[in-house]
Design a protein around this motif. Sequence first.
Motif, short mmCIF file in Angstrom:
data_model
loop_
_atom_site.label_atom_id
_atom_site.label_comp_id
_atom_site.label_asym_id
_atom_site.label_seq_id
_atom_site.Cartn_x
_atom_site.Cartn_y
_atom_site.Cartn_z
N GLY A 1 0.83 -1.22 0.00
CA GLY A 1 0.00 0.00 0.00
C GLY A 1 0.85 1.26 0.00
N TRP A 2 1.94 1.25 0.77
CA TRP A 2 2.83 2.42 0.83
C TRP A 2 3.55 2.62 -0.52
N LEU A 3 4.03 1.52 -1.11
CA LEU A 3 4.68 1.63 -2.43
C LEU A 3 3.70 2.23 -3.45
N LEU A 4 2.45 1.81 -3.39
CA LEU A 4 1.44 2.36 -4.31
C LEU A 4 1.20 3.84 -4.04
N GLN A 5 1.12 4.22 -2.76
CA GLN A 5 0.90 5.64 -2.43
C GLN A 5 2.08 6.51 -2.87
N VAL A 6 3.29 5.99 -2.71
CA VAL A 6 4.49 6.72 -3.16
C VAL A 6 4.47 6.87 -4.68
N CYS A 7 4.13 5.78 -5.37
CA CYS A 7 3.98 5.82 -6.84
C CYS A 7 2.94 6.86 -7.26
N GLN A 8 1.80 6.82 -6.60
CA GLN A 8 0.70 7.73 -6.93
C GLN A 8 1.17 9.19 -6.84
N ARG A 9 1.99 9.47 -5.84
CA ARG A 9 2.45 10.86 -5.65
C ARG A 9 3.61 11.24 -6.55
N HIS A 10 4.57 10.31 -6.77
CA HIS A 10 5.82 10.68 -7.44
C HIS A 10 6.01 10.06 -8.82
N GLN A 11 5.36 8.93 -9.09
CA GLN A 11 5.52 8.22 -10.37
C GLN A 11 4.15 7.82 -10.91
N PRO A 12 3.23 8.77 -11.09
CA PRO A 12 1.86 8.39 -11.44
C PRO A 12 1.75 7.57 -12.74
N GLN A 13 2.71 7.77 -13.66
CA GLN A 13 2.64 7.01 -14.92
C GLN A 13 2.85 5.52 -14.69
N LEU A 14 3.49 5.16 -13.57
CA LEU A 14 3.71 3.74 -13.25
C LEU A 14 2.44 3.05 -12.75
N ILE A 15 1.55 3.85 -12.17
CA ILE A 15 0.32 3.30 -11.57
C ILE A 15 -0.47 2.47 -12.58
N SER A 16 -0.56 2.97 -13.82
CA SER A 16 -1.36 2.25 -14.82
C SER A 16 -0.74 0.90 -15.18
N LYS A 17 0.57 0.75 -14.94
CA LYS A 17 1.20 -0.56 -15.19
C LYS A 17 0.94 -1.53 -14.04
N LEU A 18 0.67 -0.96 -12.86
CA LEU A 18 0.52 -1.80 -11.66
C LEU A 18 -0.93 -2.19 -11.41
N ILE A 19 -1.86 -1.27 -11.77
CA ILE A 19 -3.27 -1.50 -11.42
C ILE A 19 -4.10 -1.65 -12.68
N ASP A 20 -4.82 -2.77 -12.76
CA ASP A 20 -5.75 -3.01 -13.86
C ASP A 20 -6.94 -2.04 -13.70
N ILE B 1 -6.01 -0.77 6.65
CA ILE B 1 -4.68 -1.19 7.14
C ILE B 1 -3.64 -0.99 6.03
N ALA B 2 -3.97 -1.47 4.82
CA ALA B 2 -2.99 -1.51 3.73
C ALA B 2 -2.54 -0.11 3.34
N TYR B 3 -3.45 0.86 3.41
CA TYR B 3 -3.11 2.21 2.95
C TYR B 3 -2.84 3.17 4.11
N SER B 4 -2.49 2.63 5.28
CA SER B 4 -2.19 3.51 6.43
C SER B 4 -0.97 3.04 7.21
N GLN B 5 -0.13 2.24 6.56
CA GLN B 5 1.03 1.68 7.26
C GLN B 5 0.59 0.94 8.53
N GLY B 6 -0.61 0.35 8.46
CA GLY B 6 -1.11 -0.45 9.57
C GLY B 6 -1.67 0.37 10.73
N LYS B 7 -1.85 1.70 10.52
CA LYS B 7 -2.30 2.56 11.63
C LYS B 7 -3.81 2.63 11.81
N PHE B 8 -4.56 2.52 10.72
CA PHE B 8 -6.01 2.76 10.80
C PHE B 8 -6.78 1.48 10.48
N GLY B 9 -8.01 1.41 10.99
CA GLY B 9 -8.86 0.25 10.72
C GLY B 9 -9.58 -0.17 12.00
N PHE B 10 -10.72 -0.83 11.84
CA PHE B 10 -11.48 -1.29 13.00
C PHE B 10 -10.68 -2.28 13.83
#
Length: 232
Positions: free
Chosen positions: A56-75, A150-159
């Motif tokens: 989740g963190w790698l995806l968030q970093v990609c989204q912010r700094h390498q957005p063109q990579l996102i389309s290769k990672l996510i269908d 959990i996945a998009y909060s470095q394990g900090k958030f969630g019920f």
Amino acid sequence: STNLTIHELLEKFSSGSLRQKRRFVKLVEERSSDFKELGEDLLKNFDPESDNWCAGWLLQVCQRHQPQLISKLIDPDSSGWFRTHSGSGVNYAALQQALLEERFEDADRMTSSTLRELAGPSAVERGYVYFSEVTSITEVDLITLDRLWIAYSQGKFGFSVQARLLEALKGRYEMLWPKIGWKENGVWTRYPNAFTWSISAPEGHMPLINQLRGVRLMDALINHSAFNPRRS
Ligand code: UYC
């Protein structure tokens, strides 16, 4: 550690102890320009059925700094990189996208409305969930919601994070509120502007459950069998 190759760095990030993972969070972001050489292999060692926050963190970093990579990672036809499941036909794509983009306030509102949808048409009509409706919500949906948080909060958030914190406090909600930033000096945090809508919020800060009608809804949620297999 700055002369590690990107492969070595990601290896340490994904397989180290929790403490090591936390130490590498910043460094991974600083090296995001090296993600390009990995392409779609960036996430090849991670499981989309998991709640692994390293992915989740790698995806968030990609989204912010390498957005063109996102389309290769996510269908684009999927609900996002993490696979989601629902027993009630709920589509989790918009929630996963909000979390990916770190739009935590939007994600929180979507979570509340999803809970109303899962609780049934009368909850949607009424605008809030009765605690007695929680047992009818399927485990698979609560687990999906929790995995995404959990996945998009470095394990900090969630019920499940809130459930773990409450258990450590032996069920004393009055001690949970200040710990998760919902009450300070005996005063409830004001919705929505006084909440911290970012990863820097205290552990367990999100998702929010309105306490206006009492603690029973939150208590029913975090004691749901989805989060407490031992108590089901
Ligand atoms: N609000 O204060 N909250 C609302 C929280 C309380 C209040 C929504 C959380 C205390 C009113 C969400 C806290 C309180 C409304 C939350 C908090 C209070 C409202 C969106 C810290 C007054 C609007 C709606 C515990 C002292 C009217 C929803 C209404 C909304 C969340 C007042 C998510 C975590 C006791 C007047 N507050 N709420 O319910 O009925 O999803 O919505 O908790």
